[in-house]
Design a protein around this motif. Structure first.
Motif: not given
Length: 109
Positions: A4-8, A42-55
């Motif tokens: 799910r995080h990769w999908l983000t 685009s940046f919203y989804f990147l920031i959201r994903a980086s909460r769970s995946i190493p930035a």
């Protein structure tokens, strides 16, 4: 559920391709507004994903997918030249993106 995080990240990259194309081709107020929304998303989804995946990994995959998407849209939609070298480099980029995803072991929060 790491997928799910990769999908983000992928969703963010889709919006990245949208705003890159928008910056080049927008000519009306509505097109510019849509481009602005795409930048934000685009940046919203990147920031959201980086909460769970190493930035760093999330950003590298985001930019790689954005590059892949922008190059593909340029070739297949806007008629930019296609070469075997360009295709080989895209495949190398895909291998790098896949490798980063495969080696990321941090569990989702």
């Amino acid at each position: 559920m790491m997928w799910r995080h990769w999908l983000t990240v992928v969703l963010g990259a889709v919006f990245e391709v949208s705003w890159v194309v928008g910056f080049k081709h927008a000519t009306t107020l509505w097109a510019w507004l849509i481009t602005g929304v795409a930048v934000y998303l685009s940046f919203y989804f990147l920031i959201r994903a980086s909460r769970s995946i190493p930035a760093g990994t999330a950003y590298a995959v985001f930019v790689g997918l954005g590059t892949l998407g922008t190059t593909s849209v340029g070739m297949f939609v806007f008629g930019e030249p296609i070469s075997w070298l360009k295709i080989a480099l895209i495949l190398l980029l895909l291998a790098g993106i896949g490798g980063l995803q495969w080696t990321t072991t941090k569990e989702a929060n």
